[in-house]
Design an enzyme around this catalytic site. Structure first.
Site, PDB file in Angstrom:
ATOM      1  N   ASP A 167       0.819  -1.209   0.000  1.00 13.46           N
ATOM      2  CA  ASP A 167       0.000   0.000   0.000  1.00 13.46           C
ATOM      3  C   ASP A 167       0.857   1.265   0.000  1.00 13.46           C
ATOM      4  OD1 ASP A 167      -1.974  -1.879   0.351  1.00 13.46           O
ATOM      5  OD2 ASP A 167      -2.837  -0.977   2.151  1.00 13.46           O
ATOM      6  N   HIS A 200       3.712  -2.273   3.118  1.00 17.02           N
ATOM      7  CA  HIS A 200       3.729  -0.920   2.553  1.00 17.02           C
ATOM      8  C   HIS A 200       5.014  -0.664   1.766  1.00 17.02           C
ATOM      9  CE1 HIS A 200       0.874  -0.855   5.897  1.00 17.02           C
ATOM     10  NE2 HIS A 200       0.262   0.121   5.244  1.00 17.02           N
TER      11      HIS A 200
HETATM   12 ZN    ZN Z   1      -2.598   3.053   3.247  1.00 19.91          ZN
END
Ligand code: ZN
Length: 406
Positions: free
Chosen positions: A219, A362
């Site tokens: 992400d 991430h």
């Molecule tokens: Zn996020």
């Protein structure tokens, strides 16, 4: 010497098979024989592209039996692609160990072989699997019934003025066929682009079906770390799914394109990482603007959305679904954004993962070198445990939307 003369005649189309008197074909046009297992008398072939796959159909007057194409006796039907690749490529079908096999340059080609009728044989495979380039090709078919191989071996390879002569055997051997008799068919291998994907099933998910397939997701990119993640994924030979922040896409368009080119999936993670849990029209704009930015960069419209902070609700999910996307949460969270150390990230992911897992991590939004360093040990450990890494759309069984580039 006779084979040489016959071949030259054929190449120049100055004489027909019938006039080459030594030919063993019967009646000029008909050259059907009946070796063990029936006759291999191809009457037509068709060639086309179905989505990503080339489809070749061979039709014979009689059943195309496994015996006719027995590999150990030299049986094969080959489609030869001239001019489409630097070198001439032949893609052949044979029968071996009770299975049809597609072979090109001695290597097995991944694909499928079926018989819609007993007189037909249909091959499907992706052009790249047979090293076929995109473009126009001259195509012809050479078929050899099992049992011809001993005679074939004695035939000289003949060239004339640089032209490739493939038909000498037609005149010499009763069980070898060429379609067309002279020259080739015009065909095109198309480039295919993925334009989108088609969601189905539940409107919001946090894992895939149980089994050995799992999905890595990243992400908050694209970021300065993203290209290093892509390099690592290439090295490891696994795909991931990237949930992108819309406002970061246009400045990193080529990076996003290389994600797609590598076989990764790209997805929507809002325009600016707003908390969208309450839904409402603003949420719809966030979704729409981000999908539009991804489409502008790649030609691809995503079908997956992940709500920032995992903040979700019924209104948001229905807005996500209305734009053709599924809302995707996760089943494994190593809290990598807290930078707990590479070892902690690895052991958290490895400890929580089971079949159908959706692993959250991430590649943007902060320092991500620990997450990056954790990638290789995570992939190696989970592969050893028999897991297979797939994109989220694969995990969820979604179909791709694709189109041929004209
Ligand atoms: Zn996020």
């Amino acid at each position: 010497m006779r084979a040489l003369v016959a071949a030259v005649c054929l190449a120049l189309t100055l004489c027909s098979a019938a006039s080459a008197s030594a030919a063993t074909t019967r009646g000029g046009e008909s050259h059907s024989v009946k070796p063990e297992g029936g006759a291999l008398d191809l009457i037509s072939t068709s060639f086309g592209q179905r989505d990503r796959e080339l489809e070749i159909l061979y039709r014979s007057t009689e059943a195309i039996t496994p015996q006719l194409l027995a590999e150990e006796k030299g049986g094969q039907i080959c489609t030869v692609f001239d001019r489409v690749s630097p070198a001439v490529r032949a893609v052949c079908v044979t029968r071996s160990d009770g299975k049809w096999r597609i072979v090109s340059r001695g290597k097995l080609v991944e694909g499928s072989v079926s018989q819609p009728r007993e007189t037909e044989l249909r091959l499907r495979f992706e052009p790249a699997a047979a090293n076929l380039d995109v473009g126009l090709a001259d195509v012809y078919v050479n078929a050899t019934a099992a049992g011809c191989s001993a005679q074939q071996a004695k035939l000289p390879k003949v060239t004339w003025s640089g032209a490739k002569i493939v038909s000498a055997s037609l005149l010499k051997l009763p069980c070898e066929h060429r379609l067309p008799r002279v020259g080739g068919y015009r065909a095109r291998v198309w480039d295919v682009v993925t334009t989108g994907c088609k969601r189905s099933g539940a409107g919001q998910v946090s894992r895939g079906p149980s089994g050995k397939r799992i999905a890595l997701t990243y992400d908050d990119g694209p970021s300065t770390y993203t290209s290093a993640f892509l390099r690592e994924l290439r090295k490891l030979g696994v795909p991931a799914t990237f949930f992108l922040i819309g406002q970061q896409v246009s400045a990193n368009a080529s990076l996003v394109r290389s994600m797609m080119r590598d076989g990764n999936m790209v997805a929507n993670h809002s325009w600016n990482h707003a908390d969208m849990g309450a839904g409402g029209p603003a949420a719809s704009s966030q979704l729409r603007d981000t999908s539009a930015a991804i489409r502008r960069a790649t030609g691809f419209t995503p079908c997956l959305f992940r709500p920032p902070y995992g903040s979700t609700g019924a209104d948001l999910v229905s807005r996500v679904n209305a734009q053709g996307m599924t809302s995707v949460l996760w089943s494994v969270d190593p809290l990598d954004w807290r930078t707990p150390g590479t070892d902690a990230i690895v052991s958290s992911v490895v400890g929580q993962t089971n079949g159908g897992a959706i692993i959250l991590s991430h590649d943007g939004g902060g320092p991500r070198s620990q997450t990056l360093a954790a990638l290789a040990p995570i992939v190696r450990t989970l592969k050893r445990r028999g897991y297979k890494f797939v994109t989220l759309t694969d995990l969820l069984g979604y179909a791709e939307r694709i189109s041929l580039v004209k």
